[in-house]
Motif scaffolding. Structure first.
Motif, PDB file in Angstrom:
ATOM      1  N   SER A  94       0.586  -1.161  -0.010  1.00  0.00           N
ATOM      2  CA  SER A  94       0.092  -0.010   0.122  1.00  0.00           C
ATOM      3  C   SER A  94       0.915   1.257   0.161  1.00  0.00           C
ATOM      4  O   SER A  94       1.871   1.402   0.747  1.00  0.00           O
ATOM      5  N   ASP A  95       0.542   2.101  -1.068  1.00  0.00           N
ATOM      6  CA  ASP A  95       1.573   3.274  -1.139  1.00  0.00           C
ATOM      7  C   ASP A  95       0.292   4.740  -1.018  1.00  0.00           C
ATOM      8  O   ASP A  95      -1.001   4.168  -1.431  1.00  0.00           O
ATOM      9  N   VAL A  96       0.822   5.944  -0.916  1.00  0.00           N
ATOM     10  CA  VAL A  96      -0.055   6.976  -1.090  1.00  0.00           C
ATOM     11  C   VAL A  96      -1.046   6.961  -2.349  1.00  0.00           C
ATOM     12  O   VAL A  96      -1.932   7.396  -2.413  1.00  0.00           O
ATOM     13  N   LEU A  97      -0.151   7.190  -3.498  1.00  0.00           N
ATOM     14  CA  LEU A  97      -0.878   7.256  -4.652  1.00  0.00           C
ATOM     15  C   LEU A  97      -1.076   5.979  -5.507  1.00  0.00           C
ATOM     16  O   LEU A  97      -2.425   6.004  -5.888  1.00  0.00           O
ATOM     17  N   LEU A  98      -0.178   5.052  -5.542  1.00  0.00           N
ATOM     18  CA  LEU A  98      -0.409   3.774  -6.275  1.00  0.00           C
ATOM     19  C   LEU A  98       0.199   2.645  -5.738  1.00  0.00           C
ATOM     20  O   LEU A  98       1.437   2.757  -5.181  1.00  0.00           O
ATOM     21  N   ASP A  99      -0.620   1.776  -5.431  1.00  0.00           N
ATOM     22  CA  ASP A  99      -0.247   0.572  -4.598  1.00  0.00           C
ATOM     23  C   ASP A  99       0.643  -0.299  -5.533  1.00  0.00           C
ATOM     24  O   ASP A  99       0.222  -0.494  -6.949  1.00  0.00           O
ATOM     25  N   ASP A 100       1.808  -1.051  -5.110  1.00  0.00           N
ATOM     26  CA  ASP A 100       2.661  -1.653  -5.899  1.00  0.00           C
ATOM     27  C   ASP A 100       2.124  -3.053  -5.911  1.00  0.00           C
ATOM     28  O   ASP A 100       2.185  -3.742  -4.811  1.00  0.00           O
ATOM     29  N   LEU A 101       2.061  -3.879  -6.882  1.00  0.00           N
ATOM     30  CA  LEU A 101       1.680  -5.419  -7.030  1.00  0.00           C
ATOM     31  C   LEU A 101       2.992  -5.927  -6.729  1.00  0.00           C
ATOM     32  O   LEU A 101       4.044  -5.888  -7.248  1.00  0.00           O
ATOM     33  N   TYR A 119       5.695 -18.130  -4.349  1.00  0.00           N
ATOM     34  CA  TYR A 119       6.757 -17.327  -4.499  1.00  0.00           C
ATOM     35  C   TYR A 119       6.250 -16.078  -5.391  1.00  0.00           C
ATOM     36  O   TYR A 119       5.868 -16.106  -6.422  1.00  0.00           O
ATOM     37  N   LEU A 120       6.463 -14.985  -4.632  1.00  0.00           N
ATOM     38  CA  LEU A 120       6.017 -13.548  -5.090  1.00  0.00           C
ATOM     39  C   LEU A 120       7.443 -13.193  -6.027  1.00  0.00           C
ATOM     40  O   LEU A 120       8.454 -13.718  -5.929  1.00  0.00           O
ATOM     41  N   LYS A 121       7.427 -12.078  -6.435  1.00  0.00           N
ATOM     42  CA  LYS A 121       8.592 -11.258  -7.137  1.00  0.00           C
ATOM     43  C   LYS A 121       9.760 -11.250  -6.137  1.00  0.00           C
ATOM     44  O   LYS A 121      10.796 -11.452  -6.426  1.00  0.00           O
ATOM     45  N   LYS A 122       9.406 -10.829  -4.924  1.00  0.00           N
ATOM     46  CA  LYS A 122      10.366 -10.931  -3.809  1.00  0.00           C
ATOM     47  C   LYS A 122       9.567 -11.134  -2.813  1.00  0.00           C
ATOM     48  O   LYS A 122       8.604 -10.744  -2.301  1.00  0.00           O
TER      49      LYS A 122
END
Length: 140
Positions: A94-101, A119-122
């Motif tokens: 969760s971020d202020v403007l756009l959430d990162d997948l 397993y995710l990207k990281k």
């Protein structure tokens, strides 16, 4: 001339359809946790997970702020689940403007209780689900 009643029509319709079968199932998803989520621009990870089964959106977890190894207490249930429906968990930061997948886990579900690691990207997302199913046969 023969008079048909509504019950006669019902019998004719059921005979035309043949034997019907369906599966009633209840899905319960629980014990959702992540390990090693990446840090964002500000050095923190504020993770949450969105959950769907088939085409049904089941909801999302709370946001775990500043935690690269979160555990979510939420449980999700879905009473229209069928064996082989695809269970999808999508993890975000969760971020202020756009959430990162951070990544998506998906797999067909099957009857019983199962635990999976994805397993995710990281990082890694883990979860457990139970699918209870009872076959129902309509006899004609």
């Amino acid at each position: 001339m023969v008079a048909f009643t509504s019950s006669c029509y019902l019998v004719l319709v059921l005979l035309a359809l043949g034997p019907l079968s369906a599966v009633q199932a209840g899905l319960r998803l629980f014990n959702i946790r992540a390990n090693g989520l990446p840090s964002g621009l500000f050095g923190t990870t504020d993770g949450y997970v969105e959950v769907s089964c088939g085409s049904a959106y089941l909801g999302k977890t709370s946001i775990r702020k500043n935690n690269p190894n979160p555990w979510w207490e939420e449980e999700f249930t879905y009473f229209k689940a069928l064996p082989n429906d695809v269970l999808r968990l999508t993890c975000y930061d969760s971020d202020v403007l756009l959430d990162d997948l951070l990544g998506t886990c998906q797999r067909p579900i099957k009857v019983g209780t199962h635990s999976h690691d994805c397993y995710l990207k990281k990082g890694t997302l883990s979860y457990t689900y139970t699918l209870d199913g009872v076959a129902v046969q309509a006899a004609v």
